[in-house]
Structure formats: structure tokens, C-alpha cells
Design a protein around this motif. Structure first.
Motif, PDB file in Angstrom:
ATOM      1  N   CYS A  50     106.049   4.252  79.599  1.00 60.30           N
ATOM      2  CA  CYS A  50     104.662   4.350  79.116  1.00 60.30           C
ATOM      3  C   CYS A  50     104.555   4.849  77.670  1.00 60.30           C
ATOM      4  CB  CYS A  50     103.842   5.238  80.046  1.00 60.30           C
ATOM      5  SG  CYS A  50     104.263   6.993  79.981  1.00 60.30           S
ATOM      6  N   GLY A  51     105.672   5.315  77.094  1.00 59.23           N
ATOM      7  CA  GLY A  51     105.654   5.754  75.700  1.00 59.23           C
ATOM      8  C   GLY A  51     105.262   7.208  75.492  1.00 59.23           C
ATOM      9  N   TYR A  52     105.050   7.938  76.568  1.00 56.42           N
ATOM     10  CA  TYR A  52     104.687   9.361  76.456  1.00 56.42           C
ATOM     11  C   TYR A  52     105.798  10.114  75.736  1.00 56.42           C
ATOM     12  CZ  TYR A  52     103.332  14.075  77.856  1.00 56.42           C
ATOM     13  OH  TYR A  52     102.972  15.390  77.844  1.00 56.42           O
ATOM     14  N   LEU A  53     105.423  11.025  74.846  1.00 57.40           N
ATOM     15  CA  LEU A  53     106.368  11.819  74.072  1.00 57.40           C
ATOM     16  C   LEU A  53     106.178  13.287  74.419  1.00 57.40           C
ATOM     17  CD1 LEU A  53     108.452  11.944  71.714  1.00 57.40           C
ATOM     18  CD2 LEU A  53     106.493  12.164  70.186  1.00 57.40           C
ATOM     19  N   GLU A  54     107.278  13.998  74.667  1.00 54.37           N
ATOM     20  CA  GLU A  54     107.205  15.394  75.047  1.00 54.37           C
ATOM     21  C   GLU A  54     108.237  16.189  74.255  1.00 54.37           C
ATOM     22  OE1 GLU A  54     105.788  16.495  79.122  1.00 54.37           O
ATOM     23  OE2 GLU A  54     107.942  16.730  79.374  1.00 54.37           O
ATOM     24  N   PHE A  55     107.906  17.447  73.943  1.00 58.43           N
ATOM     25  CA  PHE A  55     108.804  18.323  73.191  1.00 58.43           C
ATOM     26  C   PHE A  55     109.198  19.522  74.040  1.00 58.43           C
ATOM     27  CE2 PHE A  55     106.159  16.246  69.981  1.00 58.43           C
ATOM     28  CZ  PHE A  55     107.133  15.731  69.145  1.00 58.43           C
ATOM     29  N   TYR A  56     110.436  19.965  73.894  1.00 59.09           N
ATOM     30  CA  TYR A  56     110.945  21.146  74.586  1.00 59.09           C
ATOM     31  C   TYR A  56     111.667  22.029  73.581  1.00 59.09           C
ATOM     32  CZ  TYR A  56     110.208  18.814  79.049  1.00 59.09           C
ATOM     33  OH  TYR A  56     109.650  18.194  80.135  1.00 59.09           O
ATOM     34  N   VAL A  57     111.448  23.346  73.664  1.00 55.82           N
ATOM     35  CA  VAL A  57     112.238  24.271  72.854  1.00 55.82           C
ATOM     36  C   VAL A  57     113.596  24.406  73.514  1.00 55.82           C
ATOM     37  CG1 VAL A  57     110.303  25.544  71.858  1.00 55.82           C
ATOM     38  CG2 VAL A  57     111.319  26.333  73.985  1.00 55.82           C
ATOM     39  N   GLU A  58     114.647  24.540  72.713  1.00 58.27           N
ATOM     40  CA  GLU A  58     116.004  24.626  73.247  1.00 58.27           C
ATOM     41  C   GLU A  58     116.330  26.015  73.800  1.00 58.27           C
ATOM     42  OE1 GLU A  58     118.720  23.107  70.314  1.00 58.27           O
ATOM     43  OE2 GLU A  58     117.775  21.126  70.358  1.00 58.27           O
ATOM     44  N   GLN A  59     115.611  27.033  73.345  1.00 58.39           N
ATOM     45  CA  GLN A  59     115.855  28.412  73.804  1.00 58.39           C
ATOM     46  C   GLN A  59     114.534  29.063  74.228  1.00 58.39           C
ATOM     47  OE1 GLN A  59     117.769  29.305  70.023  1.00 58.39           O
ATOM     48  NE2 GLN A  59     119.607  29.872  71.171  1.00 58.39           N
ATOM     49  N   PRO A  60     113.962  28.649  75.375  1.00 54.82           N
ATOM     50  CA  PRO A  60     112.656  29.187  75.785  1.00 54.82           C
ATOM     51  C   PRO A  60     112.675  30.680  76.075  1.00 54.82           C
ATOM     52  CG  PRO A  60     113.626  27.873  77.538  1.00 54.82           C
ATOM     53  CD  PRO A  60     114.493  27.692  76.323  1.00 54.82           C
TER      54      PRO A  60
END
Length: 64
Positions: A50-60
Motif C-alpha cells: 500500500c506504500g505506507y511509510l513508517e519510522f522507528y528509532v534504533e535505540q528507543p
């Protein structure tokens, strides 16, 4: 494995192109002459369905 919250498909790690190619997130705003000691690099993931883009921090854990 990370899953798309829109369509439940598998997310694929992606890389953002630009001047520096990566960015980071800070817990506190950065000043002009000072850096925040609490930061983490950010990874991006995209859904090929669907093209959804998500971001995650590497050190939460740094943001507790």
C-alpha cells in the motif's frame, strides 16, 4: 518482522536518500551551539503493498 498497520503486509527496510542519507531524532530540541545528548538514529520501513511509510528509532530505550 515489522507489519504494516494499514494492510497487515510485511514492511521492508528502506533507505532515505538526501544530502546526508540518514537522520536522527532528539529527546530535546537542539540549540545552535549545543547538541542533545539523548538521540537515536532513525530507520525507515515501507509497505510494498500500500506504500505506507513508517519510522522507528534504533535505540528507543534512550527516550524513557
Amino acid at each position: 518482522m515489522k507489519t504494516c498497520i494499514k494492510c497487515n503486509s510485511e514492511l521492508t527496510k528502506a533507505h532515505i536518500s538526501g544530502i546526508q542519507g540518514e537522520f536522527e531524532i532528539n529527546k530535546k530540541p537542539r540549540g545552535f551551539f549545543k547538541d542533545s545528548p539523548i538521540y537515536s538514529k532513525v530507520s525507515s520501513y515501507v509497505c510494498s503493498e500500500c506504500g505506507y511509510l513508517e519510522f522507528y528509532v534504533e535505540q528507543p530505550e534512550k527516550f524513557k
